[in-house]
Design a protein around this motif. Structure first.
Motif, mmCIF file in Angstrom:
data_model
loop_
_atom_site.group_PDB
_atom_site.id
_atom_site.type_symbol
_atom_site.label_atom_id
_atom_site.label_comp_id
_atom_site.label_asym_id
_atom_site.label_seq_id
_atom_site.Cartn_x
_atom_site.Cartn_y
_atom_site.Cartn_z
ATOM 1 N N CYS A 220 -11.201 -20.462 -29.259
ATOM 2 C CA CYS A 220 -11.258 -19.285 -28.389
ATOM 3 C C CYS A 220 -9.917 -18.582 -28.456
ATOM 4 N N ASP A 221 -9.946 -17.272 -28.687
ATOM 5 C CA ASP A 221 -8.689 -16.539 -28.599
ATOM 6 C C ASP A 221 -8.538 -16.031 -27.171
ATOM 7 N N GLU A 222 -7.343 -16.234 -26.632
ATOM 8 C CA GLU A 222 -7.101 -15.981 -25.218
ATOM 9 C C GLU A 222 -5.813 -15.199 -25.030
ATOM 10 N N PRO B 265 -0.062 -9.128 -23.701
ATOM 11 C CA PRO B 265 -1.240 -8.756 -24.496
ATOM 12 C C PRO B 265 -1.403 -9.547 -25.783
ATOM 13 N N SER B 266 -0.498 -10.464 -26.080
ATOM 14 C CA SER B 266 -0.565 -11.210 -27.337
ATOM 15 C C SER B 266 -1.612 -12.312 -27.241
ATOM 16 N N TRP B 267 -2.235 -12.611 -28.374
ATOM 17 C CA TRP B 267 -3.323 -13.590 -28.428
ATOM 18 C C TRP B 267 -2.811 -14.966 -28.824
ATOM 19 N N PHE B 268 -3.510 -15.977 -28.355
ATOM 20 C CA PHE B 268 -3.277 -17.337 -28.837
ATOM 21 C C PHE B 268 -4.604 -18.074 -28.872
ATOM 22 N N ASN B 269 -4.648 -19.136 -29.658
ATOM 23 C CA ASN B 269 -5.848 -19.951 -29.823
ATOM 24 C C ASN B 269 -5.416 -21.413 -29.761
ATOM 25 N N ARG B 270 -5.583 -22.026 -28.590
ATOM 26 C CA ARG B 270 -5.040 -23.374 -28.395
ATOM 27 C C ARG B 270 -5.780 -24.428 -29.195
ATOM 28 N N VAL C 210 -5.888 -17.508 -35.853
ATOM 29 C CA VAL C 210 -6.013 -17.228 -34.413
ATOM 30 C C VAL C 210 -7.368 -16.636 -34.020
ATOM 31 N N ARG C 211 -7.773 -15.575 -34.654
ATOM 32 C CA ARG C 211 -8.920 -14.815 -34.182
ATOM 33 C C ARG C 211 -10.214 -15.637 -34.196
#
Length: 883
Positions: free
Chosen positions: A674-676, A682-687, A757-758
Motif C-alpha cells: 500500500c502506498d501511503e 505529500p511524499s509517498w511511502f510503502n512500508r 513504491v507505487r
C-alpha cells in the motif's frame, strides 16, 4: 487444523463448480469494490468481512491467522438455498471458509472438530434465520491479500471482495500514526521594508574586478509570467538573434517559481533560543535533508506572531548551520527583545547569486561565435588532424584513445563531445586528455568543471593519483565556494584549496593565472570572471556531466572565459538525467534541455561525425545481462559489456540463494503493498516494500562477504528514503546508501536494490502526467538500472509498473529468465517498437517537477541546485536529488 479440500461431509450438499481467477484489484483506484450497503442490497443480508479501518485494509501479522465472522440473514418469509464459495483468492488458496472460529484465535474449539474449505455447499436458510460462518486467512508472505467470495441465495448472487494486509514487525512499526491532510497555505507577510540584520564576515576582503549586476526582474515581465502569459521573448523559439533575452526570460520564469516554492517553508508561531556568541538559534524541520536549503550568508525575515501588518520584519543572517538548526544574527534590538515564550512568523528567502550568474553568462554568450552556439548554421565542416599518442593511464580502449587524440588535435571552434553512456569511462577519458596536455604541452591552461562538489573532488583525485605524471602541487588548484563547509573537503586535498578563518576564498588574479589546472563546479567558475581572468586565458575548458546542467549553467564557465581558439570539451550522456528545473513552463520552453542535448540536434553530433563527437560504447560496470536491456532501449544495442569477470555475480547469487539454481543477475520480487502518506507530508511511502528491501539486504549481508558499502537502495520518493534509513539505522547497518536516482547518477554499487513504491493505478497515472516517480521518465529508468555492477534487484508491484513500457520490458525480461518471484503477474503487454522508444526518449523533455539537490549542493554560492519542494495535492515532487 484439520481441513477438507472439497465439499463438506454432508450428503445433502451438492458440489459447486471449480474455482475462478482474479488478478490485481486496486481498492484505492476503484472504491466500489468495498462500497457495500447490506440493507439495500438484497433480502438476504450479508455482513462485510474484514471491513476497512480508516480507509485501509485490516492488518495481520505474518504467520498469524486472521479471521472474521460473516453473518447471513434471511429476512424473507421463505426458506432459501444458500451456496457459499470462495470464487478466487490472490495469492491462490490463501483464504478459507469454516463453520467454526479457528482455534488459534480464541482457543475455544477442539482442533479436531475444526474443518476449513473453499466452499460451503447447498444449505437451507430458514425464514428469519441467521447463519454465521468464518472467513480465514493465514498469510505466508507480506503484502496485500485479496479474496472474492460468492453467496448464491436462491437466484441471487451476492459478492464480497475482501482485502487483508500481511505485515511483519518492521512494516507495522512504520505505520502512519497521523492521517494525511493537505497542508494549508501559511499566511505571508510582505517585506517592503525591513530592519537589516548582522551580516557574517565577508569571505572575500577585496572588491571583484567584474561585479555581478543585480538582474532584478522587470515588473512588466513578472506580471506577465505570474498571470501565466507567454512572454513575447520566447514565443519565437531560440534563434541566434534572441539568445540572451530568450534564456533570461526562461530564468525569470524559473526564479519566480522558486520564489513561490520557497513560501512552502515559511513557519508560524515558532520560538528562538539564545546561544553563545549573541546568536539566536531556530529549529527548521527538514533542514538536515536540505528542505529548505540554507547556507552561510543566506537570510530570513522574522516578526512577532500576530503583530501588526505595518510592523516591519527583521532580517536575520545565517552564520552557521548545524543539523536542523540555523544560528542567526538580527539587529541588536531584535536580540534584546527576544524573551522566552516569544513566538515568531518566519519567511524564508533564497539566495539569488547563482541565478544572477546565469543571467550574466547568457548575456556574455552573445559574444560567442555562431559556430559555438549554433553549429548547424555553419557551412564549414571541421577537420581535426590527429597524431598517435602514448597513453598515460592504462587500459584505454580504442574509442577512448580516439577521443583523446581528437581533443589534442582540436584547435577550437564548436565543442568536442565525449558521448559517454553509463559505465563507459568518460571520466577516465577526460583525465587522460588533461594529463596529456599537462605533461606534453607546457603552455596549456586547463579549467575542469563538474556539476557538484563531489564530482569535482573526484576529478581532482583521479588527476592526482596518476603516478606516471609528476603533478606539481603549486600548479593545481581546487576552487571552492565560500559557502562550502571546510570539513566537507578531505584533509589530504585541502592543500590544493585556498581558505582563511575556516572559510574558502578565491585567490587574487595574480595567483589564479599561475595555476595550470583549476578544478571547480560550474557555478564557482564565475569567481574566475569576477577576479578578472581574461577570456582566452584557458586553452582548454572541460565540462564533465554536461547533460545534467541547463544551458545557462553551462555558459557560466564558457561564455566569460573562452574565445574562438579555446578548446571546449563536453562529456556526458543526453540519455541520462538532464538538468533540474522547477518551473514547468520554463522547462517546456527549453530550460530543461542541456547545452549538450541541444548540440545533438545538429547533424555533426547526431550523425556521430568523429570531428565533433566520440561515442564510448564499452561498458566496464555492468554484468552483460544487466546491460542488455538499456543497451537495446537507449543505445541502439551498441554497448559492449566489458566487465572483466562475473564471478562475483555468480557468488552473490549462490550465497543469497534468492533464486536457487539460477545465475541471472536481475531479480524481480513482486509485492502488492500500500502506498501511503502521513501528516501534511505529500511524499509517498510503502512500508511493505520497506520490509522486503530490508529482508533482501539482510540476506545479502548475512550470506557472505558483502559489505554495507557494496549495497545501494534506490527509490523515487523522499518519504520512502527516510523510512528505509530509519530501519537501517535501527538495525545498526547505517552505511547502506539510500537515495533517489539523481543521488546515484554517476555512482555504482555491486548490488542495487530498487523500491518502486507505487501500488495503485490512480496515483500511477498522476505520476505519469507530472513526471514523478519512475514512470514516464525513460532517463530515470535508464540511470536506475545501470548503477548495479553485479546484481540488480527490483521490488515493486508488477501490475502498476507494467503500465510503463520500459518497466514492463524489465519485468518480462526477468520473467523470461525465471528470475521473478512474488505475487501474480499481470497480463503480458506487447513491447514498444524500439525505434519509437528511441525517438520518444530523445525528443521529449523528461522534467522533474520538484527534485532534491545533492548533499554537497545548496542554493548557495557553490551549488547549481536548490532544495525546494513544490506544494502539490497528490504527490511529492521529490525525484531530483543531485549528487
Amino acid at each position: 487444523m484439520g481441513s477438507v479440500d472439497g465439499g463438506w461431509d454432508d450428503d445433502e450438499y451438492s458440489v459447486i463448480g471449480g474455482k475462478g481467477e482474479i488478478g490485481f484489484i486496486d481498492y484505492q483506484d476503484d472504491k466500489s469494490v468495498c462500497s457495500y450497503n447490506p440493507i439495500e442490497e438484497s433480502p438476504i443480508v450479508i455482513s462485510i468481512p474484514f471491513p476497512f479501518v480508516d480507509g485501509k485494509p485490516r492488518s495481520v501479522f505474518l504467520g498469524e491467522t486472521a479471521t472474521d465472522s460473516v453473518t447471513i440473514r434471511n429476512t424473507t418469509d421463505e426458506a432459501v438455498d444458500l451456496w457459499t464459495k470462495i470464487y478466487a483468492s490472490n495469492p491462490e488458496d490463501s483464504f478459507t471458509l469454516s463453520l467454526m472460529e479457528p482455534t488459534s484465535v480464541n482457543g475455544g474449539n477442539n482442533s479436531q472438530d475444526f474443518l476449513e474449505s473453499y466452499s460451503l455447499e447447498d444449505r437451507m436458510l430458514q425464514p428469519n434465520e441467521t447463519l454465521t460462518i468464518w472467513l480465514n486467512c493465514k498469510p505466508k508472505e507480506i503484502g496485500l491479500y485479496t479474496s472474492v467470495v460468492h453467496f448464491d441465495a436462491g437466484d441471487d448472487r451476492i459478492e464480497r471482495v475482501v482485502f487483508l494486509l500481511a505485515e511483519d514487525k518492521i512494516s507495522r512499526s512504520l505505520a502512519s500514526k497521523r492521517p494525511y491532510s493537505k497542508s494549508t497555505r501559511k499566511k505571508q507577510f510582505t517585506v517592503d521594508t525591513f530592519v537589516a540584520g548582522s551580516r557574517p564576515l565577508r569571505a572575500v576582503g577585496r572588491p571583484s574586478k567584474n561585479r555581478l549586476p543585480r538582474y532584478d526582474i522587470p515588473k512588466q515581465v513578472r506580471e506577465s509570467i505570474e498571470s501565466k502569459q507567454t512572454p513575447d521573448a520566447i514565443t519565437e523559439g531560440l534563434i541566434r538573434g534572441n539568445y540572451a533575452i530568450y534564456f533570461k526570460t526562461l530564468l525569470m520564469m524559473e526564479e519566480i517559481q522558486m520564489e513561490e516554492d520557497m513560501r512552502t517553508y515559511d513557519m508560524e508561531n515558532v520560538g528562538m533560543r539564545k546561544e553563545r556568541g549573541d546568536f539566536l538559534s531556530l529549529v527548521v524541520p527538514g533542514l538536515a535533508e536540505r528542505r529548505p536549503s540554507l547556507v552561510h550568508g543566506d537570510f530570513i525575515f522574522a516578526k512577532l506572531a500576530n503583530s501588526d501588518e505595518a510592523t516591519p520584519p527583521y532580517q536575520g543572517f545565517v552564520h552557521r548551520v548545524e543539523a536542523d538548526e540555523v544560528y542567526l544574527k538580527f539587529a541588536p534590538q531584535f536580540h534584546s527583545g527576544n524573551f522566552s515564550g516569544n513566538l515568531y512568523d518566519v519567511h524564508f528567502t533564497y539566495n539569488r547569486l547563482n541565478v544572477r550568474r546565469q543571467y550574466q553568462a547568457v548575456d556574455a554568450a552573445e559574444n560567442l561565435k555562431t559556430e559555438f552556439l549554433f553549429p548547424s548554421d555553419c557551412s564549414e565542416n571541421r577537420l581535426i588532424e590527429t597524431t598517435p599518442l602514448v597513453p598515460i593511464t592504462y587500459n584505454l580502449n580504442e574509442e577512448q584513445m580516439s577521443s583523446v587524440e581528437m581533443i589534442l588535435g582540436c584547435k577550437g571552434g564548436p565543442p568536442y563531445v565525449i558521448y559517454g553512456p553509463p559505465g563507459t569511462g568518460k571520466t577516465m577519458t577526460i583525465v587522460e586528455a588533461i594529463l596529456q596536455l599537462y605533461k606534453n604541452r607546457k603552455d596549456t591552461r586547463i579549467l575542469v568543471c563538474a556539476p557538484s562538489n563531489s564530482a569535482a573532488d573526484h576529478l581532482l583525485e583521479k588527476i592526482l593519483c596518476e603516478n606516471a605524471v609528476n603533478i606539481r602541487e603549486n600548479e593545481v588548484f581546487r576552487l571552492n565556494a565560500t559557502s562550502r563547509p571546510l570539513d566537507d573537503v578531505k584533509s589530504e586535498y585541502k592543500r590544493f584549496c585556498f581558505f582563511d578563518e575556516f572559510l574558502f576564498k578565491c585567490p587574487p588574479l595574480c595567483a589564479l593565472t599561475r595555476y595550470r589546472i583549476i578544478i571547480s563546479t560550474y557555478m564557482s567558475a564565475s569567481f574566475l570572471y569576477g577576479e578578472g581572468v581574461e577570456r582566452g586565458h584557458f586553452s582548454h575548458i572541460f565540462l564533465d556531466e554536461a547533460g545534467q546542467a541547463s544551458e545557462p549553467e553551462s555558459m557560466v564557465p564558457i561564455s566569460n572565459l573562452s574565445q574562438r581558439d579555446t578548446v571546449v570539451v563536453l562529456a556526458g550522456d543526453p540519455m541520462q538525467l538532464g538538468p533540474v528545473i522547477y518551473s514547468k513552463y520554463a522547462e517546456n520552453f527549453g530550460l530543461g534541455k542541456s547545452y549538450l542535448e541541444r548540440l545533438f540536434e545538429c547533424d555533426y553530433y547526431c550523425n556521430g561525425d568523429e570531428n565533433y563527437v566520440t561515442k564510448l560504447v564499452r561498458n566496464y560496470r555492468c554484468h552483460p545481462h544487466i546491460l542488455h536491456l538499456p543497451s537495446n532501449l537507449f543505445y541502439g544495442g551498441e554497448l559492449i559489456a566489458s566487465k572483466e569477470s562475473t564471478d562475483d555475480t555468480n557468488s552473490l547469487m549462490s550465497l543469497v540463494n534468492l533464486l536457487p539454481g539460477r545465475n541471472f543477475p536481475v531479480l524481480f520480487f513482486g509485492v502488492q503493498g500500500c502506498d501511503e502518506r502521513e501528516g501534511n507530508n505529500p511524499s509517498w511511502f510503502n512500508r511493505i516494500e520497506v520490509s522486503k528491501v530490508v529482508d533482501v539486504v539482510n540476506k545479502l549481508i548475512c550470506a557472505g562477504d558483502m559489505n554495507e558499502a557494496d549495497i545501494g537502495v534506490i527509490t523515487p520518493y523522499k518519504q520512502q528514503v527516510l523510512k528505509l534509513k530509519k530501519v537501517f539505522d535501527d538495525l545498526d547497518i547505517p552505511d547502506i546508501k539510500v537515495g533517489s536516482v539523481e543521488q546515484f547518477q554517476g555512482q555504482e554499487r555491486k548490488v542495487i536494490v530498487v523500491s518502486t513504491v507505487r501500488s495503485t493505478i490512480k496515483h500511477n497515472e498522476f505520476d505519469r502526467r507530472h513526471c514523478l516517480g519512475f514512470l514516464s521518465n525513460p532517463r530515470r529508468f535508464n540511470v536506475a538500472i545501470t548503477r548495479a555492477m553485479s546484481l540488480l534487484i527490483i521490488i515493486g508491484n508488477p501490475h502498476i509498473i507494467s503500465k510503463d513500457p520500459y518497466w514492463n520490458q524489465l519485468l518480462w525480461y526477468c520473467v523470461d529468465n525465471d528470475s521473478y518471484q512474488g505475487c501474480g503477474l499481470p497480463e503480458r503487454q506487447d513491447p514498444l517498437d524500439e525505434s519509437q522508444e528511441q525517438e520518444d526518449c530523445v525528443n521529449s523533455n523528461y522534467g522533474v517537477e520538484n527534485p532534491q539537490p545533492s548533499e554537497e549542493a545548496g542554493w548557495g554560492e557553490d551549488s547549481y541546485r536548490t532544495e525546494i519542494s513544490k506544494p502539490v495535492d497528490e504527490a511529492e515532487w521529490s525525484d531530483g536529488w543531485k549528487s
